[in-house]
Enzyme design. Structure first.
Site, mmCIF file in Angstrom:
data_model
loop_
_atom_site.group_PDB
_atom_site.id
_atom_site.type_symbol
_atom_site.label_atom_id
_atom_site.label_comp_id
_atom_site.label_asym_id
_atom_site.label_seq_id
_atom_site.Cartn_x
_atom_site.Cartn_y
_atom_site.Cartn_z
ATOM 1 C CB ALA A 77 38.056 15.640 -24.961
ATOM 2 C CB THR A 78 40.399 14.282 -29.878
ATOM 3 O OG1 THR A 78 39.038 14.585 -30.182
ATOM 4 C CG2 THR A 78 40.926 13.229 -30.840
ATOM 5 C CG ASN A 157 29.181 12.331 -27.661
ATOM 6 O OD1 ASN A 157 29.473 11.294 -27.064
ATOM 7 N ND2 ASN A 157 29.142 12.409 -28.978
ATOM 8 C CD GLN A 185 29.167 16.695 -24.590
ATOM 9 O OE1 GLN A 185 28.486 17.588 -24.100
ATOM 10 N NE2 GLN A 185 29.530 16.702 -25.864
ATOM 11 C CB ALA A 206 38.332 24.712 -22.909
ATOM 12 C CG HIS A 207 35.292 22.793 -27.888
ATOM 13 N ND1 HIS A 207 34.202 22.484 -28.668
ATOM 14 C CD2 HIS A 207 36.091 21.714 -27.907
ATOM 15 C CE1 HIS A 207 34.351 21.256 -29.141
ATOM 16 N NE2 HIS A 207 35.498 20.759 -28.690
ATOM 17 C CB THR A 246 55.095 26.218 -27.112
ATOM 18 O OG1 THR A 246 56.434 26.053 -27.572
ATOM 19 C CG2 THR A 246 54.960 27.540 -26.372
ATOM 20 C CB CYS A 332 33.350 14.322 -35.069
ATOM 21 S SG CYS A 332 32.701 13.847 -33.480
HETATM 22 C C1 LIG Z 1 33.577 16.780 -27.894
HETATM 23 C C2 LIG Z 1 33.939 15.467 -27.306
HETATM 24 C C3 LIG Z 1 35.212 14.923 -27.503
HETATM 25 C C4 LIG Z 1 36.247 15.574 -28.372
HETATM 26 O O1 LIG Z 1 36.755 16.713 -27.752
HETATM 27 P P1 LIG Z 1 37.682 17.732 -28.562
HETATM 28 O O2 LIG Z 1 38.168 18.646 -27.506
HETATM 29 O O3 LIG Z 1 36.773 18.384 -29.550
HETATM 30 O O4 LIG Z 1 38.769 16.945 -29.188
HETATM 31 C C5 LIG Z 1 35.489 13.725 -26.892
HETATM 32 N N1 LIG Z 1 34.588 13.093 -26.139
HETATM 33 C C6 LIG Z 1 33.363 13.590 -25.924
HETATM 34 C C7 LIG Z 1 32.404 12.851 -25.064
HETATM 35 C C8 LIG Z 1 33.003 14.790 -26.514
HETATM 36 O O5 LIG Z 1 31.779 15.267 -26.316
#
Ligand SMILES: *Cc1c(COP(=O)(O)O)cnc(C)c1O
Length: 393
Positions: A77-78, A157, A185, A206-207, A246, A332
Protein backbone atom coordinates in the site's frame (compact mmCIF):
# COMPACT_ATOMS: atom_id res chain seq x y z
CA UNK A 1 15.51 -11.46 20.78
CA UNK A 2 13.95 -11.49 24.23
CA UNK A 3 13.38 -14.99 25.61
CA UNK A 4 9.72 -15.94 25.34
CA UNK A 5 8.43 -19.05 27.10
CA UNK A 6 4.86 -18.85 25.86
CA UNK A 7 4.23 -16.57 22.94
CA UNK A 8 2.21 -13.47 23.81
CA UNK A 9 -1.37 -13.22 22.52
CA UNK A 10 -1.27 -11.35 19.21
CA UNK A 11 -3.63 -8.36 19.17
CA UNK A 12 -1.71 -6.16 16.74
CA UNK A 13 -3.57 -7.19 13.59
CA UNK A 14 -3.54 -3.62 12.22
CA UNK A 15 0.26 -3.79 11.98
CA UNK A 16 0.24 -7.09 10.11
CA UNK A 17 -1.49 -10.46 10.11
CA UNK A 18 -0.19 -14.02 9.85
CA UNK A 19 -0.48 -15.70 6.46
CA UNK A 20 -3.52 -17.96 6.49
CA UNK A 21 -2.47 -21.60 5.94
CA UNK A 22 -4.81 -21.78 2.92
CA UNK A 23 -3.02 -18.76 1.42
CA UNK A 24 0.36 -20.37 2.06
CA UNK A 25 -0.78 -23.57 0.34
CA UNK A 26 -1.88 -21.62 -2.74
CA UNK A 27 1.47 -19.80 -2.92
CA UNK A 28 3.89 -22.71 -2.52
CA UNK A 29 3.80 -24.24 -6.04
CA UNK A 30 4.66 -20.83 -7.50
CA UNK A 31 8.02 -20.78 -5.72
CA UNK A 32 9.10 -24.12 -7.15
CA UNK A 33 7.33 -25.98 -9.94
CA UNK A 34 5.47 -23.01 -11.43
CA UNK A 35 8.38 -20.60 -11.15
CA UNK A 36 8.07 -18.91 -14.54
CA UNK A 37 8.29 -15.21 -15.28
CA UNK A 38 4.83 -14.01 -16.39
CA UNK A 39 6.63 -11.78 -18.88
CA UNK A 40 8.13 -14.79 -20.73
CA UNK A 41 5.83 -15.01 -23.74
CA UNK A 42 7.66 -17.67 -25.73
CA UNK A 43 7.21 -20.74 -23.54
CA UNK A 44 5.04 -22.77 -21.21
CA UNK A 45 6.66 -21.61 -17.94
CA UNK A 46 5.82 -18.02 -18.71
CA UNK A 47 2.31 -18.86 -19.87
CA UNK A 48 1.38 -20.78 -16.74
CA UNK A 49 2.69 -17.98 -14.51
CA UNK A 50 0.84 -15.40 -16.60
CA UNK A 51 -2.39 -17.43 -16.38
CA UNK A 52 -2.13 -17.49 -12.57
CA UNK A 53 -1.49 -13.74 -12.45
CA UNK A 54 -4.46 -13.13 -14.74
CA UNK A 55 -6.74 -15.19 -12.54
CA UNK A 56 -5.50 -13.40 -9.40
CA UNK A 57 -5.99 -10.02 -11.04
CA UNK A 58 -9.59 -10.93 -11.87
CA UNK A 59 -10.24 -12.08 -8.27
CA UNK A 60 -8.86 -8.86 -6.76
CA UNK A 61 -10.73 -6.70 -9.28
CA UNK A 62 -14.01 -8.50 -8.56
CA UNK A 63 -13.53 -7.95 -4.82
CA UNK A 64 -13.84 -4.18 -5.32
CA UNK A 65 -16.20 -4.27 -8.37
CA UNK A 66 -13.45 -3.22 -10.77
CA UNK A 67 -12.19 -4.65 -14.08
CA UNK A 68 -8.98 -6.74 -14.19
CA UNK A 69 -7.23 -4.14 -16.43
CA UNK A 70 -7.76 -1.57 -13.69
CA UNK A 71 -5.47 -3.40 -11.21
CA UNK A 72 -1.75 -2.54 -11.05
CA UNK A 73 0.31 -4.78 -8.79
CA UNK A 74 2.73 -2.99 -6.44
CA UNK A 75 4.89 -3.95 -3.48
CA UNK A 76 2.17 -2.91 -1.04
CA UNK A 77 0.00 0.00 0.00
CA UNK A 78 2.92 2.40 0.53
CA UNK A 79 3.90 2.05 -3.09
CA UNK A 80 0.27 2.13 -4.26
CA UNK A 81 -0.32 5.40 -2.36
CA UNK A 82 2.87 6.92 -3.77
CA UNK A 83 1.91 5.88 -7.30
CA UNK A 84 -1.61 7.26 -6.93
CA UNK A 85 -0.67 10.60 -5.39
CA UNK A 86 2.58 11.41 -7.21
CA UNK A 87 1.29 9.74 -10.38
CA UNK A 88 -1.85 11.90 -10.51
CA UNK A 89 -0.03 15.08 -9.46
CA UNK A 90 2.46 14.59 -12.30
CA UNK A 91 -0.13 13.59 -14.91
CA UNK A 92 -2.57 16.45 -14.15
CA UNK A 93 0.09 19.07 -13.45
CA UNK A 94 -1.18 21.39 -16.21
CA UNK A 95 -4.77 21.30 -14.84
CA UNK A 96 -4.00 22.18 -11.25
CA UNK A 97 -1.53 21.84 -8.44
CA UNK A 98 -3.88 21.52 -5.45
CA UNK A 99 -4.40 18.27 -3.52
CA UNK A 100 -6.56 17.62 -0.47
CA UNK A 101 -6.03 15.03 2.24
CA UNK A 102 -6.81 14.54 5.92
CA UNK A 103 -4.82 14.95 9.14
CA UNK A 104 -5.44 11.34 10.24
CA UNK A 105 -4.08 9.67 7.09
CA UNK A 106 -1.27 7.10 7.17
CA UNK A 107 2.23 8.46 6.61
CA UNK A 108 2.26 6.67 3.25
CA UNK A 109 -0.30 9.28 2.14
CA UNK A 110 0.91 12.28 4.15
CA UNK A 111 4.58 11.99 3.20
CA UNK A 112 4.05 11.83 -0.59
CA UNK A 113 1.85 14.94 -0.16
CA UNK A 114 4.57 16.74 1.83
CA UNK A 115 7.06 15.72 -0.85
CA UNK A 116 4.83 17.23 -3.55
CA UNK A 117 4.54 20.37 -1.44
CA UNK A 118 8.33 20.66 -1.51
CA UNK A 119 8.08 20.59 -5.32
CA UNK A 120 5.60 23.47 -5.39
CA UNK A 121 2.22 21.73 -5.15
CA UNK A 122 -0.38 23.04 -2.71
CA UNK A 123 -1.71 20.64 -0.08
CA UNK A 124 -4.76 21.18 2.10
CA UNK A 125 -4.76 19.01 5.23
CA UNK A 126 -8.32 18.75 6.49
CA UNK A 127 -9.09 18.38 10.21
CA UNK A 128 -11.44 15.68 11.52
CA UNK A 129 -14.22 15.84 14.07
CA UNK A 130 -13.53 14.60 17.63
CA UNK A 131 -14.89 11.17 16.61
CA UNK A 132 -12.37 10.93 13.74
CA UNK A 133 -14.90 11.42 10.94
CA UNK A 134 -14.37 13.91 8.15
CA UNK A 135 -17.02 16.65 7.95
CA UNK A 136 -18.24 16.68 4.33
CA UNK A 137 -19.01 20.41 4.50
CA UNK A 138 -15.36 21.02 5.41
CA UNK A 139 -14.26 18.95 2.41
CA UNK A 140 -16.68 20.75 0.10
CA UNK A 141 -15.41 24.14 1.25
CA UNK A 142 -11.82 23.09 0.56
CA UNK A 143 -12.44 22.10 -3.09
CA UNK A 144 -11.04 24.62 -5.58
CA UNK A 145 -11.11 24.91 -9.36
CA UNK A 146 -7.45 23.80 -9.41
CA UNK A 147 -7.96 20.78 -7.08
CA UNK A 148 -6.90 17.60 -8.89
CA UNK A 149 -7.07 14.96 -6.15
CA UNK A 150 -8.79 14.22 -2.86
CA UNK A 151 -7.22 11.40 -0.81
CA UNK A 152 -9.22 10.06 2.14
CA UNK A 153 -8.55 6.67 3.70
CA UNK A 154 -11.28 4.02 3.93
CA UNK A 155 -10.46 2.71 7.43
CA UNK A 156 -8.00 4.26 9.83
CA UNK A 157 -5.09 2.05 10.92
CA UNK A 158 -5.06 3.38 14.50
CA UNK A 159 -8.66 4.11 15.46
CA UNK A 160 -10.44 2.01 12.82
CA UNK A 161 -12.75 4.88 11.88
CA UNK A 162 -14.56 4.37 8.54
CA UNK A 163 -14.84 7.49 6.41
CA UNK A 164 -18.04 8.05 4.35
CA UNK A 165 -16.53 6.95 1.02
CA UNK A 166 -19.70 7.06 -1.09
CA UNK A 167 -20.52 10.61 0.01
CA UNK A 168 -16.93 11.76 -0.61
CA UNK A 169 -16.89 10.06 -4.03
CA UNK A 170 -20.18 11.67 -5.04
CA UNK A 171 -18.94 15.11 -4.01
CA UNK A 172 -15.62 14.71 -5.84
CA UNK A 173 -17.25 13.50 -9.05
CA UNK A 174 -19.80 16.29 -8.94
CA UNK A 175 -16.88 18.73 -8.85
CA UNK A 176 -14.71 16.91 -11.39
CA UNK A 177 -12.00 16.02 -8.87
CA UNK A 178 -10.35 12.59 -8.68
CA UNK A 179 -10.88 10.57 -5.49
CA UNK A 180 -8.20 8.26 -4.06
CA UNK A 181 -8.69 6.05 -1.01
CA UNK A 182 -6.12 4.07 0.98
CA UNK A 183 -8.04 0.85 1.66
CA UNK A 184 -5.16 -1.09 3.24
CA UNK A 185 -7.14 -1.71 6.43
CA UNK A 186 -10.52 -2.00 4.75
CA UNK A 187 -10.19 -4.76 2.14
CA UNK A 188 -11.87 -7.94 3.34
CA UNK A 189 -13.11 -6.17 6.49
CA UNK A 190 -15.87 -3.97 5.05
CA UNK A 191 -17.58 -4.07 1.63
CA UNK A 192 -15.79 -1.94 -0.99
CA UNK A 193 -17.33 -1.00 -4.34
CA UNK A 194 -15.45 1.43 -6.57
CA UNK A 195 -18.56 1.93 -8.73
CA UNK A 196 -21.12 2.62 -6.01
CA UNK A 197 -18.57 4.68 -4.03
CA UNK A 198 -17.28 6.54 -7.13
CA UNK A 199 -13.65 5.82 -6.25
CA UNK A 200 -11.03 6.60 -8.93
CA UNK A 201 -7.92 5.18 -7.28
CA UNK A 202 -7.76 2.66 -4.42
CA UNK A 203 -4.70 1.27 -2.61
CA UNK A 204 -4.50 -2.28 -1.30
CA UNK A 205 -2.03 -4.49 0.53
CA UNK A 206 -2.10 -8.24 1.22
CA UNK A 207 -0.42 -8.46 4.62
CA UNK A 208 -3.23 -6.82 6.59
CA UNK A 209 -5.67 -9.45 5.35
CA UNK A 210 -3.80 -12.73 6.05
CA UNK A 211 -1.77 -12.56 2.85
CA UNK A 212 2.00 -12.22 2.38
CA UNK A 213 4.01 -9.04 2.97
CA UNK A 214 5.50 -7.28 -0.04
CA UNK A 215 2.52 -7.30 -2.39
CA UNK A 216 -0.33 -4.89 -2.96
CA UNK A 217 -2.17 -3.14 -5.75
CA UNK A 218 -3.47 0.14 -7.01
CA UNK A 219 -6.87 0.27 -8.68
CA UNK A 220 -6.92 2.94 -11.40
CA UNK A 221 -10.30 3.74 -12.99
CA UNK A 222 -10.33 3.29 -16.78
CA UNK A 223 -13.80 4.64 -17.61
CA UNK A 224 -15.85 7.67 -16.54
CA UNK A 225 -13.31 9.11 -16.12
CA UNK A 226 -10.25 7.43 -17.60
CA UNK A 227 -7.65 8.26 -14.94
CA UNK A 228 -4.11 9.06 -16.04
CA UNK A 229 -1.13 8.38 -13.79
CA UNK A 230 2.55 8.98 -14.42
CA UNK A 231 4.68 5.88 -13.75
CA UNK A 232 7.03 6.15 -10.79
CA UNK A 233 9.11 3.05 -11.64
CA UNK A 234 10.48 2.76 -15.18
CA UNK A 235 11.93 -0.35 -16.75
CA UNK A 236 10.57 -3.44 -18.46
CA UNK A 237 7.13 -1.91 -19.04
CA UNK A 238 5.12 -4.41 -16.95
CA UNK A 239 1.63 -3.42 -15.79
CA UNK A 240 1.07 -1.51 -19.06
CA UNK A 241 4.09 0.66 -18.34
CA UNK A 242 2.64 2.00 -15.11
CA UNK A 243 4.78 -0.13 -12.81
CA UNK A 244 7.84 -1.83 -14.22
CA UNK A 245 9.45 -4.80 -12.49
CA UNK A 246 9.04 -8.57 -12.76
CA UNK A 247 5.72 -9.64 -11.27
CA UNK A 248 5.85 -11.95 -8.25
CA UNK A 249 3.43 -14.82 -8.93
CA UNK A 250 3.70 -16.45 -5.46
CA UNK A 251 2.85 -13.15 -3.77
CA UNK A 252 0.14 -12.28 -6.29
CA UNK A 253 -1.54 -15.69 -6.03
CA UNK A 254 -1.39 -15.46 -2.21
CA UNK A 255 -2.82 -11.93 -2.27
CA UNK A 256 -5.79 -13.05 -4.38
CA UNK A 257 -6.44 -16.12 -2.23
CA UNK A 258 -6.29 -13.96 0.92
CA UNK A 259 -8.78 -11.46 -0.49
CA UNK A 260 -11.08 -14.24 -1.69
CA UNK A 261 -11.08 -15.93 1.74
CA UNK A 262 -11.66 -12.68 3.61
CA UNK A 263 -14.57 -11.68 1.41
CA UNK A 264 -16.19 -15.11 1.68
CA UNK A 265 -15.97 -14.90 5.48
CA UNK A 266 -16.75 -11.19 5.78
CA UNK A 267 -20.42 -11.27 6.94
CA UNK A 268 -19.85 -13.83 9.74
CA UNK A 269 -16.36 -12.74 10.66
CA UNK A 270 -17.23 -9.08 11.06
CA UNK A 271 -20.01 -10.03 13.51
CA UNK A 272 -17.65 -12.30 15.45
CA UNK A 273 -14.92 -9.63 15.62
CA UNK A 274 -17.36 -6.88 16.62
CA UNK A 275 -18.68 -9.11 19.42
CA UNK A 276 -15.14 -9.74 20.70
CA UNK A 277 -14.32 -6.04 20.43
CA UNK A 278 -17.49 -5.05 22.31
CA UNK A 279 -16.73 -7.65 24.99
CA UNK A 280 -13.25 -6.15 25.46
CA UNK A 281 -14.60 -2.59 25.60
CA UNK A 282 -17.31 -3.57 28.07
CA UNK A 283 -14.69 -4.98 30.44
CA UNK A 284 -12.15 -2.17 30.05
CA UNK A 285 -14.68 0.66 30.23
CA UNK A 286 -15.70 -0.52 33.71
CA UNK A 287 -12.47 1.16 34.87
CA UNK A 288 -12.42 4.89 35.60
CA UNK A 289 -10.49 7.18 33.28
CA UNK A 290 -10.63 5.04 30.12
CA UNK A 291 -11.52 6.94 26.94
CA UNK A 292 -12.54 5.47 23.60
CA UNK A 293 -10.69 6.99 20.65
CA UNK A 294 -12.74 7.26 17.46
CA UNK A 295 -16.40 6.82 16.61
CA UNK A 296 -18.12 4.01 18.56
CA UNK A 297 -19.84 2.27 15.63
CA UNK A 298 -18.39 3.81 12.42
CA UNK A 299 -15.26 1.71 12.82
CA UNK A 300 -13.63 -1.57 11.82
CA UNK A 301 -15.21 -4.49 13.68
CA UNK A 302 -11.86 -5.67 15.08
CA UNK A 303 -10.61 -2.29 16.27
CA UNK A 304 -10.59 -0.82 19.76
CA UNK A 305 -8.41 2.17 20.64
CA UNK A 306 -8.39 3.60 24.15
CA UNK A 307 -6.55 6.25 26.11
CA UNK A 308 -5.78 5.54 29.74
CA UNK A 309 -5.64 8.35 32.26
CA UNK A 310 -2.99 8.37 34.96
CA UNK A 311 -0.46 5.95 33.45
CA UNK A 312 2.66 6.24 31.33
CA UNK A 313 1.89 4.76 27.89
CA UNK A 314 5.32 3.20 27.39
CA UNK A 315 5.27 1.63 30.87
CA UNK A 316 1.82 0.20 30.19
CA UNK A 317 2.84 -1.42 26.88
CA UNK A 318 6.04 -2.74 28.43
CA UNK A 319 4.20 -4.26 31.39
CA UNK A 320 1.64 -5.92 29.10
CA UNK A 321 4.17 -7.16 26.55
CA UNK A 322 4.83 -10.64 28.04
CA UNK A 323 1.11 -11.41 27.82
CA UNK A 324 -0.14 -9.52 24.81
CA UNK A 325 1.43 -8.02 21.68
CA UNK A 326 -0.10 -4.56 21.26
CA UNK A 327 0.97 -1.15 20.12
CA UNK A 328 -0.06 2.39 20.81
CA UNK A 329 -0.32 3.31 17.14
CA UNK A 330 1.14 2.76 13.71
CA UNK A 331 3.90 0.14 13.66
CA UNK A 332 6.03 2.19 11.31
CA UNK A 333 6.09 5.18 13.64
CA UNK A 334 6.06 3.43 17.03
CA UNK A 335 9.86 3.85 17.21
CA UNK A 336 9.43 7.62 17.19
CA UNK A 337 8.88 9.20 20.59
CA UNK A 338 5.99 11.43 19.59
CA UNK A 339 2.29 11.18 20.36
CA UNK A 340 0.16 9.73 17.57
CA UNK A 341 -0.76 12.35 14.94
CA UNK A 342 -4.12 10.59 14.64
CA UNK A 343 -5.01 10.97 18.32
CA UNK A 344 -3.82 14.58 18.49
CA UNK A 345 -6.00 15.29 15.41
CA UNK A 346 -8.99 14.08 17.47
CA UNK A 347 -8.13 16.76 20.02
CA UNK A 348 -6.70 14.37 22.60
CA UNK A 349 -4.21 15.92 25.05
CA UNK A 350 -0.57 14.93 24.61
CA UNK A 351 -0.74 12.84 27.81
CA UNK A 352 -3.80 10.88 26.64
CA UNK A 353 -2.38 10.52 23.13
CA UNK A 354 0.78 8.96 24.63
CA UNK A 355 -1.13 6.64 26.96
CA UNK A 356 -3.10 4.84 24.27
CA UNK A 357 -3.60 1.19 23.43
CA UNK A 358 -4.61 -0.02 19.99
CA UNK A 359 -6.27 -3.44 20.04
CA UNK A 360 -6.48 -5.09 16.62
CA UNK A 361 -8.53 -8.26 16.95
CA UNK A 362 -8.13 -10.73 14.11
CA UNK A 363 -9.14 -14.02 12.54
CA UNK A 364 -7.16 -16.20 14.92
CA UNK A 365 -8.17 -14.53 18.20
CA UNK A 366 -10.62 -16.23 20.58
CA UNK A 367 -13.00 -15.08 23.32
CA UNK A 368 -10.74 -16.74 25.92
CA UNK A 369 -7.82 -14.60 24.71
CA UNK A 370 -9.92 -11.44 24.91
CA UNK A 371 -10.91 -12.28 28.50
CA UNK A 372 -7.30 -12.94 29.45
CA UNK A 373 -6.12 -9.68 27.86
CA UNK A 374 -8.89 -7.67 29.52
CA UNK A 375 -8.05 -9.08 32.96
CA UNK A 376 -4.33 -8.47 32.45
CA UNK A 377 -4.86 -4.92 31.16
CA UNK A 378 -7.14 -4.00 34.07
CA UNK A 379 -4.72 -5.42 36.66
CA UNK A 380 -1.76 -3.66 35.02
CA UNK A 381 -3.52 -0.29 34.78
CA UNK A 382 -4.59 -0.52 38.43
CA UNK A 383 -1.10 -1.45 39.59
CA UNK A 384 0.58 1.33 37.54
CA UNK A 385 -1.90 3.85 38.90
CA UNK A 386 -1.29 2.67 42.46
CA UNK A 387 2.47 3.08 41.97
CA UNK A 388 2.03 6.61 40.58
CA UNK A 389 -0.14 7.50 43.57
CA UNK A 390 2.31 6.07 46.13
CA UNK A 391 5.27 7.84 44.49
CA UNK A 392 3.35 11.10 44.66
CA UNK A 393 2.45 10.54 48.35
C1 LIG B 1 -0.24 -0.84 6.56
C2 LIG B 1 -0.78 0.39 5.92
C3 LIG B 1 -0.11 0.99 4.85
C4 LIG B 1 1.22 0.51 4.35
O1 LIG B 1 1.06 -0.69 3.66
P1 LIG B 1 2.34 -1.56 3.24
O2 LIG B 1 1.76 -2.60 2.36
O3 LIG B 1 2.89 -2.09 4.52
O4 LIG B 1 3.27 -0.65 2.52
C5 LIG B 1 -0.69 2.10 4.28
N1 LIG B 1 -1.85 2.59 4.72
C6 LIG B 1 -2.53 2.03 5.73
C7 LIG B 1 -3.82 2.60 6.17
C8 LIG B 1 -2.00 0.91 6.37
O5 LIG B 1 -2.66 0.38 7.39
Amino acid sequence: MPKVLTRPIYLDNHATTPVDPAVMAAMLPFFTEHFGNPGSVTHFYGWEAEAAVQQARATIAAAIHAEPEEIIFTSGATEANNLAIKGVAEAYFSQGKHLITVATEHNAVLDPCYYLKSLGFEITLLPVQPDGLLDLAVLEAALRPDTVLVSVMAANNEIGVLQPLAEIGALCHQRGVLFHTDAAQAIGKIPLDVQAMQIDLLSLTAHKVYGPKGIGALYVRRRQPRVQIAAQLHGGGQERGMRSGTLAPPQIVGFARAVELAIAQLPDESLRLAALRDRLWQKLSALEGIYLNGHLSQRLPGNLNISVEGVDGQALLLALQPVVALSSGAACSSAKIAPSHVLTALGRSEALAYASLRFGIGRFNTAAEIDQVAAEAIATIQSLRAKTLSSQA
